[in-house]
Design a protein around this motif. Structure first.
Motif, PDB file in Angstrom:
ATOM      1  N   ILE A   6       0.884  -1.089  -0.076  1.00 42.75           N
ATOM      2  CA  ILE A   6       0.083  -0.063  -0.143  1.00 42.75           C
ATOM      3  C   ILE A   6       0.963   1.205  -0.071  1.00 42.75           C
ATOM      4  O   ILE A   6       1.484   1.647   0.923  1.00 42.75           O
ATOM      5  CB  ILE A   6      -0.993   0.100   1.278  1.00 42.75           C
ATOM      6  CG1 ILE A   6      -1.721  -1.252   1.201  1.00 42.75           C
ATOM      7  CG2 ILE A   6      -1.700   1.344   1.217  1.00 42.75           C
ATOM      8  CD1 ILE A   6      -2.645  -1.466   2.388  1.00 42.75           C
ATOM      9  N   THR A   7       1.068   2.047  -1.050  1.00 40.42           N
ATOM     10  CA  THR A   7       1.798   3.103  -1.184  1.00 40.42           C
ATOM     11  C   THR A   7       1.070   4.233  -2.042  1.00 40.42           C
ATOM     12  O   THR A   7       0.048   3.943  -2.624  1.00 40.42           O
ATOM     13  CB  THR A   7       3.094   2.837  -2.205  1.00 40.42           C
ATOM     14  OG1 THR A   7       2.628   2.468  -3.577  1.00 40.42           O
ATOM     15  CG2 THR A   7       3.850   1.470  -1.603  1.00 40.42           C
ATOM     16  N   PRO A   8       1.608   5.397  -1.940  1.00 37.42           N
ATOM     17  CA  PRO A   8       0.769   6.619  -2.532  1.00 37.42           C
ATOM     18  C   PRO A   8       1.031   6.133  -4.307  1.00 37.42           C
ATOM     19  O   PRO A   8      -0.149   6.968  -4.946  1.00 37.42           O
ATOM     20  CB  PRO A   8       1.736   7.824  -2.271  1.00 37.42           C
ATOM     21  CG  PRO A   8       2.458   7.315  -0.883  1.00 37.42           C
ATOM     22  CD  PRO A   8       2.851   5.791  -1.019  1.00 37.42           C
ATOM     23  N   ASP A   9       2.018   5.548  -4.636  1.00 39.24           N
ATOM     24  CA  ASP A   9       2.081   5.617  -6.194  1.00 39.24           C
ATOM     25  C   ASP A   9       1.119   4.335  -6.746  1.00 39.24           C
ATOM     26  O   ASP A   9       1.477   3.925  -7.885  1.00 39.24           O
ATOM     27  CB  ASP A   9       3.364   5.495  -6.484  1.00 39.24           C
ATOM     28  CG  ASP A   9       4.276   6.646  -6.462  1.00 39.24           C
ATOM     29  OD1 ASP A   9       3.463   7.916  -6.600  1.00 39.24           O
ATOM     30  OD2 ASP A   9       5.246   6.892  -6.261  1.00 39.24           O
ATOM     31  N   SER A  10       0.278   3.544  -6.104  1.00 37.51           N
ATOM     32  CA  SER A  10      -0.528   2.488  -6.214  1.00 37.51           C
ATOM     33  C   SER A  10      -1.736   2.830  -5.933  1.00 37.51           C
ATOM     34  O   SER A  10      -2.422   2.598  -4.808  1.00 37.51           O
ATOM     35  CB  SER A  10      -0.196   1.404  -5.449  1.00 37.51           C
ATOM     36  OG  SER A  10      -0.706   0.244  -6.027  1.00 37.51           O
ATOM     37  N   PRO A  11      -2.728   3.870  -6.707  1.00 34.24           N
ATOM     38  CA  PRO A  11      -3.956   4.142  -6.347  1.00 34.24           C
ATOM     39  C   PRO A  11      -4.831   2.850  -6.475  1.00 34.24           C
ATOM     40  O   PRO A  11      -4.850   2.018  -7.269  1.00 34.24           O
ATOM     41  CB  PRO A  11      -4.357   5.103  -7.723  1.00 34.24           C
ATOM     42  CG  PRO A  11      -3.285   4.897  -8.692  1.00 34.24           C
ATOM     43  CD  PRO A  11      -1.903   4.298  -8.049  1.00 34.24           C
ATOM     44  N   TRP A  12      -5.996   3.062  -5.945  1.00 30.74           N
ATOM     45  CA  TRP A  12      -6.992   2.027  -5.617  1.00 30.74           C
ATOM     46  C   TRP A  12      -8.315   2.279  -6.490  1.00 30.74           C
ATOM     47  O   TRP A  12      -8.357   3.553  -6.500  1.00 30.74           O
ATOM     48  CB  TRP A  12      -7.274   1.723  -4.348  1.00 30.74           C
ATOM     49  CG  TRP A  12      -6.219   1.047  -3.421  1.00 30.74           C
ATOM     50  CD1 TRP A  12      -4.993   1.314  -3.069  1.00 30.74           C
ATOM     51  CD2 TRP A  12      -6.526   0.260  -2.436  1.00 30.74           C
ATOM     52  NE1 TRP A  12      -4.611   0.594  -2.407  1.00 30.74           N
ATOM     53  CE2 TRP A  12      -5.384  -0.160  -1.728  1.00 30.74           C
ATOM     54  CE3 TRP A  12      -7.826  -0.565  -1.758  1.00 30.74           C
ATOM     55  CZ2 TRP A  12      -5.000  -1.134  -0.641  1.00 30.74           C
ATOM     56  CZ3 TRP A  12      -7.436  -1.549  -0.882  1.00 30.74           C
ATOM     57  CH2 TRP A  12      -6.423  -1.712  -0.252  1.00 30.74           C
ATOM     58  N   LEU A  13      -9.003   1.294  -6.794  1.00 30.95           N
ATOM     59  CA  LEU A  13     -10.270   1.423  -7.435  1.00 30.95           C
ATOM     60  C   LEU A  13     -11.146   1.010  -6.112  1.00 30.95           C
ATOM     61  O   LEU A  13     -11.072  -0.200  -5.601  1.00 30.95           O
ATOM     62  CB  LEU A  13     -10.777   0.488  -8.814  1.00 30.95           C
ATOM     63  CG  LEU A  13     -12.051   0.544  -9.093  1.00 30.95           C
ATOM     64  CD1 LEU A  13     -12.588   1.798  -9.765  1.00 30.95           C
ATOM     65  CD2 LEU A  13     -12.060  -0.715 -10.096  1.00 30.95           C
ATOM     66  N   ALA A  14     -12.182   2.091  -6.028  1.00 36.99           N
ATOM     67  CA  ALA A  14     -13.382   1.745  -4.853  1.00 36.99           C
ATOM     68  C   ALA A  14     -14.240   0.690  -5.493  1.00 36.99           C
ATOM     69  O   ALA A  14     -14.460   0.296  -6.416  1.00 36.99           O
ATOM     70  CB  ALA A  14     -14.102   3.181  -4.837  1.00 36.99           C
ATOM     71  N   PRO A  15     -14.703   0.062  -4.298  1.00 39.01           N
ATOM     72  CA  PRO A  15     -15.840  -1.042  -4.424  1.00 39.01           C
ATOM     73  C   PRO A  15     -17.371  -0.341  -4.625  1.00 39.01           C
ATOM     74  O   PRO A  15     -17.720  -0.159  -4.002  1.00 39.01           O
ATOM     75  CB  PRO A  15     -15.918  -1.573  -2.982  1.00 39.01           C
ATOM     76  CG  PRO A  15     -15.443  -0.665  -1.924  1.00 39.01           C
ATOM     77  CD  PRO A  15     -14.340   0.236  -2.845  1.00 39.01           C
ATOM     78  N   LEU A  16     -17.269  -0.132  -5.914  1.00 36.83           N
ATOM     79  CA  LEU A  16     -18.477   0.700  -6.215  1.00 36.83           C
ATOM     80  C   LEU A  16     -19.582  -0.398  -6.960  1.00 36.83           C
ATOM     81  O   LEU A  16     -19.359  -1.086  -7.962  1.00 36.83           O
ATOM     82  CB  LEU A  16     -18.265   1.698  -7.696  1.00 36.83           C
ATOM     83  CG  LEU A  16     -17.095   2.644  -7.459  1.00 36.83           C
ATOM     84  CD1 LEU A  16     -16.441   3.150  -8.636  1.00 36.83           C
ATOM     85  CD2 LEU A  16     -17.841   3.785  -6.561  1.00 36.83           C
ATOM     86  N   ALA A  17     -20.737  -0.256  -6.163  1.00 41.37           N
ATOM     87  CA  ALA A  17     -21.837  -1.121  -6.175  1.00 41.37           C
ATOM     88  C   ALA A  17     -22.501  -0.904  -7.689  1.00 41.37           C
ATOM     89  O   ALA A  17     -22.767   0.284  -8.096  1.00 41.37           O
ATOM     90  CB  ALA A  17     -22.742  -0.941  -5.406  1.00 41.37           C
TER      91      ALA A  17
END
Length: 339
Positions: A6-17
């Motif tokens: 988990i780092t600032p340069d590895s953005p996440w995609l949210a769990p969007l229903a």
């Protein structure tokens, strides 16, 4: 499934229903997403082997790392469901304690759990213990808000308790449950949360552009950011964010670039789902990618006339020649998307 950092340069995609399905996660990964979360999956639905719920579990090697997000409020279902999921190979999990949508609240799930921290922590504890039974070790995160009622902040107490039971990371959308998506996300609370715990903190809320993501990291010092609605309008937001962080030039977001995104989303949807339901879904999504281009009304009408995948690809191909319109807001419309 592999571990991830988990780092600032590895953005996440949210769990969007309704949106963070396998094709969209794979699309996001191609455009710089580091970690993709599944749509939220009902623990009770899994316990009773609901066919629609099981569809949400779809994954593949290219989807790794994927975090499977669960929601529910009845502890008796969590243990057997987690055992089953771990036996199927799932390794990374998240508990939804942040969704404010009415249907979820009625079941006592989502952000409603923040009214009973003992219950919330107990559910997370079950998940942590069961995830640990994965042969390679499992990981669990919890996504929550500031609190349920406006002014009642329980997020720091909750985060400390979650850290104590072995939760690996926490994600916070800094609004109250009762706020839904009204007002503004209070990023200063993310900074407070980061100082209060030693486990990684992922931030969500009002990250509509790549620039928003960079500013959030700089202002709060959190470990990573999670794009939600911003990604729905521009799946390349992840790559744009990383490019800004690294001082690199951003790709031009013109019609040709957007047409490439649309072609790939259609291909992935057809490959991994390919049924009538997914056809209608992608047909309704395509105009969102062309937001800000001239001729979107004509495009939307032509897409609605499409009855097969070839027609859809041909109709969407005109996006490559569409020009930018003026006076278009970068901020996506706010709607009830549970995350």
């Amino acid at each position: 499934m592999n571990m991830f950092t988990i780092t600032p340069d590895s953005p996440w995609l949210a769990p969007l229903a309704g949106y963070s399905d396998l094709p969209f996660r794979l699309l996001s990964k191609q455009y710089g997403c580091g970690v993709g979360c599944s749509e939220m999956v009902s623990v009770k639905g899994l316990a009773f082997k609901n066919a629609g719920t099981r569809r949400l579990l779809a994954t593949c090697p290219e989807d790794d790392p994927m975090v499977l997000q669960l929601f529910g409020a009845e502890a008796e279902y969590f243990e057997p469901v987690m055992e089953k999921l771990v036996s199927m190979g799932y390794r990374n999990f998240d508990l939804n304690a942040g969704c404010p949508v009415r249907k979820v609240l009625k079941s006592g799930s989502g952000v409603k759990l923040m009214e009973d921290l003992d219950k919330l922590v107990n559910l997370a504890d079950i998940m942590v213990k069961k995830a640990a039974e994965h042969p390679s070790g499992g990981r669990v995160g919890v996504k929550f808000r500031l609190g349920f009622n406006k002014g009642e902040e329980v997020f720091i107490d909750l985060a400390k308790r979650l850290e104590n039971i072995g939760v690996d990371w926490v994600t916070m959308h800094p609004r109250y449950g009762k706020q839904m998506f009204a007002g503004s996300a209070n990023w200063t609370k993310l900074a407070e949360l980061k100082k209060a715990v030693s486990i990684p903190v992922v931030g969500s809320g009002d990250l509509f552009t790549a620039e928003d993501g960079v500013r959030c990291i700089e202002e709060t010092g959190i470990n990573a950011i999670m794009f939600a609605r911003g990604a729905l309008y521009d799946p390349s937001i992840f790559a744009r964010y990383v490019a800004l962080r690294q001082g690199k030039e951003l790709p031009v977001r013109d019609g040709e670039f957007l047409a490439g995104i649309v072609r790939e989303h259609i291909r992935l949807t057809r490959l991994y789902e390919g049924d009538g339901r997914s056809f209608r879904k992608i047909r309704s999504i395509i105009p969102r990618y062309a937001k800000g281009l001239r001729g979107i009304r004509v495009l939307r009408a032509s897409l609605l006339e499409c009855e097969n995948w070839e027609d859809l690809e041909n109709a969407a191909s005109v996006i490559a020649d569409m020009e930018q319109a003026s006076n278009i807001s970068d901020k996506p419309e706010v709607d009830e998307i549970c995350q």
